[in-house]
Design an enzyme around this catalytic site. Structure first.
Site, PDB file in Angstrom:
ATOM      1  N   LYS A 119       5.168  14.255  18.200  1.00 31.09           N
ATOM      2  CA  LYS A 119       5.909  14.812  17.075  1.00 31.09           C
ATOM      3  C   LYS A 119       5.543  16.279  16.849  1.00 31.09           C
ATOM      4  O   LYS A 119       4.385  16.682  17.037  1.00 31.09           O
ATOM      5  CB  LYS A 119       5.582  13.985  15.821  1.00 31.09           C
ATOM      6  CG  LYS A 119       6.321  14.394  14.564  1.00 31.09           C
ATOM      7  CD  LYS A 119       5.930  13.469  13.403  1.00 31.09           C
ATOM      8  CE  LYS A 119       6.670  13.813  12.126  1.00 31.09           C
ATOM      9  NZ  LYS A 119       6.355  12.864  11.037  1.00 31.09           N
ATOM     10  N   SER A 194      10.311  11.091   8.954  1.00 32.66           N
ATOM     11  CA  SER A 194      10.370  12.403   9.549  1.00 32.66           C
ATOM     12  C   SER A 194      10.096  12.431  11.052  1.00 32.66           C
ATOM     13  O   SER A 194      10.306  13.464  11.697  1.00 32.66           O
ATOM     14  CB  SER A 194       9.377  13.331   8.843  1.00 32.66           C
ATOM     15  OG  SER A 194       8.045  12.849   8.989  1.00 32.66           O
ATOM     16  N   SER A 218       7.697   7.488   7.514  1.00 30.01           N
ATOM     17  CA  SER A 218       8.154   8.437   8.540  1.00 30.01           C
ATOM     18  C   SER A 218       8.035   7.934   9.978  1.00 30.01           C
ATOM     19  O   SER A 218       8.657   8.488  10.878  1.00 30.01           O
ATOM     20  CB  SER A 218       7.399   9.762   8.409  1.00 30.01           C
ATOM     21  OG  SER A 218       7.732  10.379   7.196  1.00 30.01           O
TER      22      SER A 218
END
Length: 548
Positions: A119, A194, A218
């Site tokens: 990420k 996210s 997330s």
């Protein structure tokens, strides 16, 4: 005006340069795969991509599958998924050098030769961790985060970084720099956030193991929306050193870093690789708890609590059915299912989560957007946080007849004194003790819970910020929670959705009904939860659900 115009032009130039770097990354991936295929035309990429991670890693370690075959198979597939969904922000070209060194070293770790995706907010040396902010461009990390260091020592090859929503405080996946990421299952839907870039890439088959973060769902939203598995561990089970947070310093809502993959066994292998001496040496604040194989491999029947709704966000028909069907199948498999009564989730979300995250009236959060060209995907939270207290009060009262939730959010986003913050932390601790007491009174091992789904339409998460309730509860409690897809939306679910009204029957509930519509065939997941520090039990329960 001239100064403002020049500043904006300078910012747009930075954005354009970042987009060009992203384009160059994809070209580099394309060229790397083309060169490999030219030299190795007989390699069957499809068969490599079909291997589950445990089998793939075994073949890599015993030498029956060459490292470069696996690496370039995944680079090629990742390129395809990135082209379709816009999930990759950067190709880590040094991964090709690491590949050559791994071949030469011959010291296989648990993830020897496995390409992994990372990420955006997880530091990789020499690369930006932007969080979707222009101000974070051209500020490469000085060193790898601890998680990335341990992955490399275990032989894994981080090869791409993936997209996130601006600020991370959103469960969509869009920012001004890299744009919108799309769900690989249906491009009109969000992949969640996210860790949305990870969800899209792993869900599309372009990565066999990804790593993201979770402060309100997330990891779990992208997994549920993209039809894959994810584990949010207890906040400090894995090191967070070198991982950039959306709201720095807050302690009310526990953030965590965790794995995402197509199946539970792959998550377990990722956790097994990370929970090693290297991690405990690199970050002494992480408790030295190696992976407990005995708990994970146990076959003892489980005593499982369950609930179908949190009485705050009304579940979609498919969500409710997913829990009911899973409960029935678990009972048929010999486990004991016990109803669990959930109360005061609205209080937890507003007073613990929103107020805890934004205890300074969201001032530090709003400050992050200063000088940015877009204040995008956080929607209502940003604009309320930016408003003075008198305006928050006024807007809340105006909104009350139309949307009770906006009324409540407006009142929680006030500045808290130090004394109020300490009281809040104490209240959260007390709530956690009460929750555990209720859990132990029922003599539960684990809990089966709904997970928001199916995937919402693009743009809807910004209009539905408090629909995070099913996931965020377990950040407030700091319990390990995983997501497993169990069913798909049916025509009957879609028909039943026509009667969906929600618990408040306000604008928020009407938007949620719209966001769910037209989802036949999309995956729906359940959440599997355990008590703190019992990730292995959580994974064992997830494996039971997966094999039903």
């Amino acid at each position: 005006l001239l100064l403002r115009w020049r500043r904006r032009r300078r910012l747009w130039r930075k954005v354009e340069e970042a987009r060009q770097r992203q384009e160059r990354s994809l070209v580099q991936m394309e060229m790397a795969v083309w060169r490999f295929r030219e030299q190795n035309p007989s390699v069957n990429m499809v068969s490599i991509l079909s291997l589950p991670l445990p089998e793939l890693s075994r073949k890599l370690r015993d030498g029956s599958l060459p490292l470069e075959h696996v690496f370039y198979a995944y680079v090629g597939k990742a390129l395809q998924i990135a082209t379709e969904t816009n999930c990759i922000t950067e190709y880590l070209q040094e991964s090709e050098t690491q590949l050559r060194k791994a071949k030469a070293s011959g010291k296989p770790g648990l993830l020897y030769g496995v390409p992994v995706s990372i990420k955006d907010s997880i530091d990789c040396q020499g690369h930006d961790s932007t969080l979707g902010f222009i101000r974070n461009l051209n500020k490469p990390a000085a060193e790898d985060s601890v998680v990335v260091q341990v992955l490399r020592r275990q032989g894994a090859i981080p090869f791409v970084k993936t997209n996130v929503p601006q600020s991370l405080i959103s469960y969509d996946c869009k920012n001004l720099i890299f744009g919108q990421t799309f769900n690989p299952l249906l491009y009109t839907r969000t992949p969640g956030g996210s860790s949305g870039g990870e969800g899209a890439l792993v869900g599309g088959g372009g990565s066999i193991l990804g790593f993201g973060t979770d402060v309100g769902g997330s990891l779990r939203f992208p997994a549920a929306f993209c039809g894959i598995c994810a584990l949010k561990p207890t906040g400090n089970r894995l090191s967070k050193r070198g991982i950039v947070a959306g709201v720095v310093g807050q302690k009310a809502v526990a953030a965590a870093v965790g794995p995402m993959a197509k199946d539970v066994e792959s998550l377990a292998l990722g956790m097994r690789a990370l929970l090693c001496k290297d991690m405990f040496d690199l970050d002494s604040t992480v408790p030295p708890l190696p992976f407990n194989e005995e708990v994970y491999s146990s076959t003892q029947p489980l005593r499982i609590g369950y609930y179908e709704t949190d009485f705050f966000t009304m579940p979609s028909p498919a969500m409710r059915r997913a829990v009911r069907e899973t409960k029935q199948m678990l009972e048929d498999a010999g486990h004991t299912l016990v109803p669990f009564e959930l109360a005061n989730v609205d209080y937890v979300i507003f007073n613990f989560c929103i107020r805890g995250l934004f205890a300074d009236g969201a001032a530090s959060f709003v400050k992050k957007f200063k000088g940015e060209l877009e204040k995008g995907s956080t929607g209502l939270l940003f604009w309320l946080g930016k408003s003075p207290n008198w305006l928050k009060t006024l807007l809340s009262w105006i909104a009350k007849p139309f949307c009770l939730l906006m009324f409540l959010i407006g009142f929680v986003l006030f500045f808290s004194t130090v004394d109020e913050v300490w009281s809040l932390h104490h209240e959260i601790e007390e709530f956690c003790h009460q929750f555990v007491a209720q859990w132990k009174k029922l003599n539960l091992d684990v809990m089966l819970c709904p997970m928001l789904g199916p995937a919402l339409g693009i743009g809807y998460p910004a209009k539905l910020s408090v629909a995070v309730s099913y996931a965020m509860l377990y950040n407030a409690l700091d319990f390990p929670a995983g997501v497993v897809p169990v069913t798909m939306v049916t025509d009957e679910d879609e028909e039943e959705l026509k009667n969906y009204q929600g618990y408040f029957r306000d604008l928020w509930d009407r938007n949620l009904a719209k966001a769910f519509r037209g989802s036949v065939g999309l995956p729906v997941a359940v959440q599997c939860v355990a008590l703190p520090w019992q990730e292995e039990l959580c994974l064992r329960f997830m494996k039971e659900v997966e094999t039903l």
